[in-house]
Design an enzyme around this catalytic site. Sequence first.
Site, PDB file in Angstrom:
ATOM      1  N   HIS A 170       0.872  -1.174   0.000  1.00 46.84           N
ATOM      2  CA  HIS A 170       0.000   0.000   0.000  1.00 46.84           C
ATOM      3  C   HIS A 170       0.911   1.228   0.000  1.00 46.84           C
ATOM      4  O   HIS A 170       1.526   1.553   1.014  1.00 46.84           O
ATOM      5  CB  HIS A 170      -0.867  -0.015   1.263  1.00 46.84           C
ATOM      6  CG  HIS A 170      -2.038   0.911   1.196  1.00 46.84           C
ATOM      7  ND1 HIS A 170      -1.941   2.227   0.797  1.00 46.84           N
ATOM      8  CD2 HIS A 170      -3.345   0.720   1.507  1.00 46.84           C
ATOM      9  CE1 HIS A 170      -3.127   2.797   0.864  1.00 46.84           C
ATOM     10  NE2 HIS A 170      -4.003   1.912   1.286  1.00 46.84           N
ATOM     11  N   SER A 173      -0.027   4.076   2.677  1.00 53.40           N
ATOM     12  CA  SER A 173      -0.450   3.686   4.015  1.00 53.40           C
ATOM     13  C   SER A 173       0.355   4.435   5.074  1.00 53.40           C
ATOM     14  O   SER A 173       1.518   4.784   4.860  1.00 53.40           O
ATOM     15  CB  SER A 173      -0.251   2.179   4.197  1.00 53.40           C
ATOM     16  OG  SER A 173      -0.631   1.771   5.478  1.00 53.40           O
ATOM     17  N   GLY A 230      -1.308  -1.271   6.743  1.00 57.71           N
ATOM     18  CA  GLY A 230      -1.878  -1.268   8.080  1.00 57.71           C
ATOM     19  C   GLY A 230      -2.987  -2.281   8.236  1.00 57.71           C
ATOM     20  O   GLY A 230      -3.175  -3.175   7.403  1.00 57.71           O
ATOM     21  N   ASP A 231      -3.756  -2.137   9.305  1.00 58.40           N
ATOM     22  CA  ASP A 231      -4.809  -3.093   9.633  1.00 58.40           C
ATOM     23  C   ASP A 231      -5.912  -3.114   8.582  1.00 58.40           C
ATOM     24  O   ASP A 231      -6.450  -4.167   8.245  1.00 58.40           O
ATOM     25  CB  ASP A 231      -5.404  -2.758  11.003  1.00 58.40           C
ATOM     26  CG  ASP A 231      -4.378  -2.885  12.117  1.00 58.40           C
ATOM     27  OD1 ASP A 231      -3.599  -3.856  12.086  1.00 58.40           O
ATOM     28  OD2 ASP A 231      -4.356  -2.013  13.011  1.00 58.40           O
ATOM     29  N   PHE A 234      -4.753  -5.059   5.503  1.00 60.01           N
ATOM     30  CA  PHE A 234      -4.795  -6.492   5.807  1.00 60.01           C
ATOM     31  C   PHE A 234      -6.229  -7.005   5.760  1.00 60.01           C
ATOM     32  O   PHE A 234      -6.514  -8.089   5.238  1.00 60.01           O
ATOM     33  CB  PHE A 234      -4.176  -6.753   7.184  1.00 60.01           C
ATOM     34  CG  PHE A 234      -4.361  -8.155   7.688  1.00 60.01           C
ATOM     35  CD1 PHE A 234      -3.884  -9.240   6.977  1.00 60.01           C
ATOM     36  CD2 PHE A 234      -5.029  -8.395   8.884  1.00 60.01           C
ATOM     37  CE1 PHE A 234      -4.050 -10.540   7.434  1.00 60.01           C
ATOM     38  CE2 PHE A 234      -5.198  -9.683   9.357  1.00 60.01           C
ATOM     39  CZ  PHE A 234      -4.706 -10.758   8.629  1.00 60.01           C
ATOM     40  N   GLU A 236      -8.675  -5.852   3.938  1.00 60.57           N
ATOM     41  CA  GLU A 236      -9.099  -5.923   2.532  1.00 60.57           C
ATOM     42  C   GLU A 236      -8.625  -7.220   1.883  1.00 60.57           C
ATOM     43  O   GLU A 236      -9.391  -7.914   1.198  1.00 60.57           O
ATOM     44  CB  GLU A 236      -8.540  -4.725   1.771  1.00 60.57           C
ATOM     45  CG  GLU A 236      -8.860  -4.725   0.284  1.00 60.57           C
ATOM     46  CD  GLU A 236      -8.207  -3.568  -0.452  1.00 60.57           C
ATOM     47  OE1 GLU A 236      -7.964  -3.706  -1.668  1.00 60.57           O
ATOM     48  OE2 GLU A 236      -7.932  -2.533   0.181  1.00 60.57           O
TER      49      GLU A 236
END
Length: 609
Positions: A170, A173, A230-231, A234, A236
């Site tokens: 990403h 991000s 990031g969270d 993850f 997605e």
Amino acid sequence: MDRGEDDYIPVEESHPLAQIDGEVSALSSTLVLDHVGEVVFTFNSDGLSWKFVESSVNDDTTCFGIKLVSKVTTEIKFSDVYAAEFINYGIIHGSSLPNTGRRLSGHKSEMYRFTVHGFERSKTLPSLWVLAVYTFGHKDQQTCQMWVDRINASLNREVGRPKNLMVFIHPRSGKGNGCKIWETVAPIFSRAKVKTKVIVTQKAGQAFDVMASISNKELNLYDGVITVGGDGFFNEILNGLLKSRHKAPYPPAPSDFIQSEGYNDSFSVNGVNETVAENSSQNEDQSPLLSSPRHNGLGVSNSKSEDASCSTDQDQEFPIPNERFRFGIIPAGSTDAVVMCTTGARDPITSALHIVLGRRVCLDLAQVVRWKITSASKVEPCVRYAASFAGYGFYGDVITESEKLRWMGPKRYDYAGTKVFLRHRSYQAEIAYLEVKSEERNSTSESCSSSTSGRVVCRVNCNVCSTKQVHGQKGSCQLTPYSRPGETRWQKSKGRYISVGAAVISNRNERAPDGLVADAHLSDGFLHLILIKECPHAFYLWHLTQLARKGGNPLNYKFVEHHKTTAFTFTSSGNESVWNLDGEIFQAHKLSAQVFRGLVSLFATGPEV
């Protein structure tokens, strides 16, 4: 001969090898360790060790009659080594240790060299793994090459190490350093001879689309998927993988939904789900506590449709759960709560080492279903999965508010959180949750040592996570607790709430060092339902203050309900109903959720606390 004037450090020949049934059982050579001096280097069954040659380095010395022991590393396990490589002819430095014999101190010479790459645990933070490189030299090239070949042969026998990975980056991000972070850790993968297919996402939802559409045949070529983000990123990728691959009954729908539409309980447990894509923001991966990815509207359920996903891929199966296939997360987000809970450190190097060394830990997932009726009076469940947290009320308001403040960058979360706190809104809602028998709640924790506060914290080799599952899961067949009506009991809670939260894991992060629930576990098969009832402004501030404190107790208030459960339903009475799923916006007036124990595996070990 006095070697004090020589630039060349002589090295003895290899020691004889012991033969047992035709196999080499022991191997040792006298080598020169860079910046240390001559050592007897030994190949053991589980690793490598080296001992200083007596004439070159004293293992200990004394100061005022006190014996001081050298802290130089003298061994490393194969499980902690990820590469060994021959680096040709070059300089080996003499010892720089303070207690070294004068004849080797500060000298250097040229010889053939090889390096052993591994890691050491930080002395101040055990969960932080630091790269360790040991360079050895010998005058004979064949000796160095023999050592490299033998070490690599042992590394190839290590079980569970990945050979082929798909990597999603990403680029924007967190602070927008996704690509730079990957460049930092990429050499670790190269040295470990791990092949990587790197995809830098260019638009929102791209990673979801790739994971949802990739065939099982191609997916089985990889040992796992790595996310640099990031969270939310993850989440997605996780939902893209599970779309149509995870077959399981839906959790029960809210009772008022079933009654109003004329359905009975059998409907809510016999359906087989598919997830619906609701694209995450390409701009940021956020905190499971304070976050704001882009919201692209309500998804349209495709649980009955055929699409380009792997549902049409009949040539190979991809079982869920899958012990071989693992996820890896290299932190590049704003809070990286999943990484902090699974590795104990928000550090890209530590995460990369967990991946190449093939570490493994199971992770619970929450399946969240939004229930709605279409204009054609057709039930349309929309399924999403969450790995860390699902939150409503305060949490949903924060991500909604911060959507308007993207120009502020990561600082918008603090601003939005403060603004929502000052607004101090509450919402009318009804929550029903499955009551967990006390013996089920306590059966696992009895075998663990508790802290002084009585909380059993999840850690490496956690006894709670390794105990036998109460409700077992084999392949795609999940025996849910509510499929046995005579053995379950539902409890209801109705009123006005500032927030409703369901924690899958503790959600430790820099804003909340112990997380929302300090003793939540990675793979115990439970959700922690946290209901914050309407209360005075000051009371809620105390609760938030305790969250931000190390060793705080944010759940020890009368206005806070904490229920350990395996499933719950939610019905909102208002016009607004925004949920936060791992930092992703999810609108749902009627919602139900259930936990699947150890549904996926990560390249991690759990935190060392």
